[in-house]
Design an enzyme around this catalytic site. Structure first.
Site: not given
Ligand code: NAG
Ligand code: NAG
Ligand code: NAG
Length: 410
Positions: A193, A357, A389
């Site tokens: 991320s 996602d 995610h």
């Protein structure tokens, strides 16, 4: 995984084996050591405090020993969460353009270099607080050793790169130390991320020689390379973290105080100025009008924090290292906010979704492919359909891919 990706991996593996032999012929072959770089929310936070006042009579005023606050399940319950928010929230100082904690509160990020603090965000190992643990387990099973060939690089993810400059220096040193402690073996950085753009900025800022010597490859999972519309949503209505009985509205007070949220707003290199991102019956907000949205929701500070970090977002130079970019798709991901009443912020907007996602939009996850013509080092994009995610961190396809890459001795 399609056949092209497999062929790509084989080519990369054989090329680097050849190069490894030539460069380090005198040294015993070793697997590339790994450093984990977490995303927003992916580090432990410890606090102690001696506060002049508290938000409720039942909130503790003093805490003398360091203890974990981030994702401490006991504190994330309605009511008690207000005490928690007051302890982790940041305040922006317009004069210095920096943030500080609530008065009397001290915070620290424990475990620099130790992967444990990013395997588990919650040190009591409550399953909601697991993070890199599945990938770490696969690496330990292959013979990786904690603190030696597997390291962690946590940071104060509440803050954006402008206030985390120390991290770039520390991370550079950690890469060098890890290389030294592993028989002069170049390092693999595995990010998640926001950890991906953080690492990008480190790699943009070091010499080509340094990268050639110290970096084997960069594996990014769900990289928020170009930000996300989800950040706009959080400013508008908060995020309940899909957790427990939390209310997005309550969490919002803490979330919008974090400069990292402003850093994760959509990147102007990937959103068009005339693209409508917020609609209301009276007017629309295009991407170029984002500043007006901040004014209209009464949070100009959010815009100031964005300005403080725009130079990082708009510097999108290729990192010039081998990249494996893994990301999920086919999950409903916020693309636009739709208000039913003319005045924004008097209601919770409808969300219109696109591909991504679940947290980061596809165009941001895929932004790593835009460097393909711009660097000679290989870039392999691996789309993992239906991975979201967070679940990508436990996705067997991602774990197998990483294990396969890391098996090789260089
Ligand atoms: C790793 O290092 C940390 C910090 O130096 C230490 O607290 C921890 O016990 C070490 N873990 C192992 C398994 O050696
Ligand atoms: C990049 O390098 C410059 C000059 O050495 C330094 O001032 C800056 O803080 C560095 N930025 C990052 C992100 O490392
Ligand atoms: C707002 O944008 C939507 C979608 O692009 C469009 O259909 C609508 O006409 C616009 N409304 C106004 C007031 O400009």
């Amino acid at each position: 995984m399609n056949i092209l990706v497999i062929v790509g991996v084989l080519v990369v593996l054989s090329l680097s084996a050849v190069e490894g032999n030539w460069l380090f012929s005198s040294r015993k072959k070793t697997r590339s050591p790994v450093i984990f770089v977490p995303g927003n929310g992916g580090s432990q936070i410890e606090t102690k405090f001696n506060k002049p006042n508290t938000v409720h009579y039942f909130c503790a005023k003093t805490q003398n020993d360091w203890y974990n606050v981030w994702l401490n399940i006991e504190e994330l319950i309605p009511g008690v969460i207000d005490c928690w928010i007051d302890n982790v929230k940041l305040y922006y100082d317009k004069a210095t353009r920096t943030t500080h904690n609530s008065p009397g509160v001290e915070l620290r990020i424990p475990g620099w270099g130790d992967p444990f603090v990013v395997e588990w965000i919650d040190p009591t190992k409550n399953s909601a607080g697991s993070y890199f643990k599945d990938i770490a387990k696969a690496l330990y099973d292959m013979g990786y050793e904690r603190n030696k060939s597997l390291r962690g690089a946590p940071y104060d993810f509440r803050k954006a790169p402008n206030e985390n400059e120390y991290w770039f220096k520390d991370m550079k040193k950690l890469v060098e130390d890890t290389y030294d402690q592993n028989n002069d073996t170049p390092v693999t950085i595995i990010t998640h991320s926001m950890g991906s753009p953080m690492t990008l900025h480190l790699l943009q800022n070091v010499s080509a020689d340094w990268k050639k010597k110290y970096i084997q490859r960069f594996i990014s999972l769900a990289g928020a390379w170009a930000g996300s519309m989800k950040a706009v949503k959080v400013y508008a209505m908060g995020d309940d973290l899909d957790a427990f009985l939390l209310s997005g509205k309550t969490m919002r007070a803490e979330q919008i105080s974090m400069p990292s949220l402003a850093f994760l707003l959509p990147n102007p290199l990937f959103w068009k100025p005339n693209e409508v991102i917020i609609t209301t019956p009276g007017r629309n907000y295009t991407f170029a009008q984002l500043k007006e949205f901040f004014t209209d929701i009464g949070y100009d500070i959010g815009w100031e924090m964005r300005l403080d970090n725009l130079k990082y977002s708009t510097n999108f130079r290729a990192p010039e290292v081998e990249i494996h970019c893994l990301y999920g798709s086919n999950k409903k991901t916020v693309e636009m906010l739709q208000y039913k009443k003319p005045k924004v912020f008097e209601e919770t907007p409808n969300l219109l979704y696109g591909n991504g996602d679940g947290t980061v939009n596809s165009r941001s996850l895929e932004a790593c492919t835009s460097w393909k013509p711009l660097q000679k080092e290989s870039i392999t994009a691996v789309e993992l359909r239906d991975s979201d995610h967070m679940s990508i961190l436990a996705d067997q396809r991602a774990i197998d891919y990483i294990v396969n890459l890391m098996k090789e001795e260089i």
